[in-house]
Design an enzyme around this catalytic site. Structure first.
Site, PDB file in Angstrom:
ATOM      1  CE  LYS A  78      -7.912 -28.604 -23.328  1.00 14.19           C
ATOM      2  NZ  LYS A  78      -7.077 -27.815 -22.256  1.00 14.19           N
ATOM      3  N   GLY A 118     -14.224 -40.423 -30.789  1.00 15.97           N
ATOM      4  CA  GLY A 118     -15.469 -39.898 -31.598  1.00 15.97           C
ATOM      5  C   GLY A 118     -15.065 -39.272 -32.872  1.00 15.97           C
ATOM      6  CG  ASP A 144     -21.867 -35.955 -28.182  1.00 15.79           C
ATOM      7  OD1 ASP A 144     -22.503 -35.745 -27.109  1.00 15.79           O
ATOM      8  OD2 ASP A 144     -21.112 -35.313 -28.669  1.00 15.79           O
ATOM      9  CD  GLN A 291     -26.195 -35.636 -20.064  1.00 16.48           C
ATOM     10  OE1 GLN A 291     -26.827 -35.678 -21.114  1.00 16.48           O
ATOM     11  NE2 GLN A 291     -25.541 -34.514 -19.685  1.00 16.48           N
TER      12      GLN A 291
HETATM   13  O1  F6P Z   1     -18.922 -34.889 -27.170  1.00 17.78           O
HETATM   14  C1  F6P Z   1     -19.169 -35.463 -25.977  1.00 17.78           C
HETATM   15  C2  F6P Z   1     -19.617 -34.179 -25.047  1.00 17.78           C
HETATM   16  O2  F6P Z   1     -19.966 -34.539 -23.854  1.00 17.78           O
HETATM   17  C3  F6P Z   1     -20.641 -33.355 -25.470  1.00 17.78           C
HETATM   18  O3  F6P Z   1     -21.989 -33.747 -25.507  1.00 17.78           O
HETATM   19  C4  F6P Z   1     -20.490 -32.121 -24.816  1.00 17.78           C
HETATM   20  O4  F6P Z   1     -20.668 -30.742 -25.481  1.00 17.78           O
HETATM   21  C5  F6P Z   1     -18.687 -31.941 -24.829  1.00 17.78           C
HETATM   22  O5  F6P Z   1     -18.220 -33.193 -25.017  1.00 17.78           O
HETATM   23  C6  F6P Z   1     -18.359 -31.146 -23.303  1.00 17.78           C
HETATM   24  O6  F6P Z   1     -16.790 -31.206 -23.471  1.00 17.78           O
HETATM   25  P1  F6P Z   1     -16.012 -31.021 -22.235  1.00 17.78           P
HETATM   26  O7  F6P Z   1     -15.909 -32.412 -21.649  1.00 17.78           O
HETATM   27  O8  F6P Z   1     -14.787 -30.630 -22.787  1.00 17.78           O
HETATM   28  O9  F6P Z   1     -16.522 -29.934 -21.441  1.00 17.78           O
END
Ligand code: F6P
Length: 369
Positions: A78, A118, A144, A291
């Protein structure tokens, strides 16, 4: 003579396996090679806004981190200090707190930062380098695998292994019950995890954002398999995949996030569409944050160690504003400026896609299989 005494280390964005392994590599290399002290900044840039919040990183407290998932420093996807979102009553307002970060870096007597994150985190790093001349080196992280300029990010390999294992397990129910089993992977707008896990586990259909699909093509594949006597079908779908005539499915919007869109729900949608069109029962599984969790694979541990140590060497060599990157299996450095605003997506005409098609994989597009 190196005039560097103390480096700050922070982890930003969504967590993934291997963050701790990079932290360990940075600390061990900084201490043993250069006698540089490391300070861990907590919860990404937030730790340099509120508090500041830091912990010393020592040889002793980074022991065992090679195998430990997540990040001991905490993270957030964030807080961008240049557009820091805070609540003003019930309204979200943006403030530029980059000077607060710079003041805290000075107060903590940091010579600069090693920033592990990232594309979002690298964009923030680029702003600090360009606008504030903050001395920094970046390390590319994300399951990703979509950071431009590096052939791989750490965390990706582990995510692929987890998704591959999940599909292997789904095969059992698929064949026992003659079902269509759908697995939804993460990956945002990139199809790398779905492509690699789908290929590794012999999925029959792989759906990725880079290749729009049609339901007709998927139905045709399932029916073709049935006429050939194969009554089960495995579909691996990336969360960002979308039908030719449709849009990506958004699960929710996180208002105070720099990248507010959270994808998800395509597997359920696909399951509902297919159930009315094919003779088999359909089921779906959403793998989600599994994942990103757990211990990193051996491959990722090695990549993390190479990235972490290379980042320290780059810092000492004053290669500021750069990110370490894997290129032709060597670790190089590239200007973060070059990667900002770009993504590394799957090339639909790549050799990997071609070899998948050559082995009968359908990407849900009629024209090319
Ligand atoms: O960028 C990593 C990732 O895990 C994406 O694959 C996925 O869309 C997103 O972050 C999920 O984010 P959050 O943890 O905020 O739900």
């Amino acid at each position: 003579m190196i005039n560097i005494k103390r480096i700050g280390v922070l982890t930003g964005g969504g967590d993934c396996s291997g963050l701790n392994a990079v932290i360990r590599a940075v600390v061990k290399c900084a201490i043993s090679r250069y006698g540089i002290e490391c300070l861990g900044v907590l919860d990404s840039f937030d730790g340099l806004i509120e508090g500041p919040s830091t912990i010393p990183l020592t040889w002793h407290n980074t022991k065992g981190l090679l195998f430990q998932g997540g990040t001991i420093l905490g993270s957030t996807n964030k807080g961008d200090p240049f557009k820091y979102k805070t609540l003003d009553g019930d309204k979200i307002v943006e403030k530029n707190l980059s000077e607060v970060v710079m003041a805290n870096i000075e107060k903590l007597e940091l010579d600069g930062l090693i920033i592990i994150g990232g594309d979002g985190t690298m964009a923030i790093a680029n702003n600090f380098w360009q606008k504030k001349k903050l001395k920094l080196v970046g390390v590319p992280k994300t399951i990703d695998n979509d950071i431009w300029g590096t052939e791989e990010t750490f965390g990706f390999h582990t995510a692929v292994e987890i998704a591959t294992d999940a599909i292997d397990r789904l095969q059992t129910t698929a064949t026992s019950h003659h079902r269509v089993m759908i697995l939804e992977t993460m990956g945002r707008n990139a199809g790398w995890i779905a492509l690699y896990a789908g290929l590794a586990s012999g999925a029959d259909v792989i759906l990725i954002p880079e290749i729009p699909f049609t339901i007709d093509a998927i139905v045709a594949k399932i029916e073709q398999r049935r006429t050939e006597g194969r009554r089960s079908t495995i579909i691996c779908v990336a969360e960002g995949a979308a039908p030719k005539e449709g849009k990506q499915i958004i699960w929710k919007t996180v208002r105070d996030s720099a990248e507010p869109v959270r994808l998800g729900g395509i597997a359920q949608w696909l399951c509902e569409q297919l159930e009315n069109r094919v003779d088999s029962e359909c089921r779906y599984t959403v793998l989600g944050h599994i994942q990103r969790g757990g211990i990193p694979t051996g491959y990722d541990r090695i990549l993390c160690t190479r990235f972490g140590t290379a980042a320290v060497h780059a810092f000492v060599n004053r290669e500021f504003g750069k990110m370490v990157a894997l290129r032709e299996n060597e670790i190089k450095t590239i200007p973060i400026e070059e990667i900002a605003g770009k993504s590394r997506l799957v090339d639909p005409d790549s050799e990997t896609i071609r070899s998948a098609r050559d082995t009968g994989v359908s990407f849900g597009s009629v024209a090319k299989n």
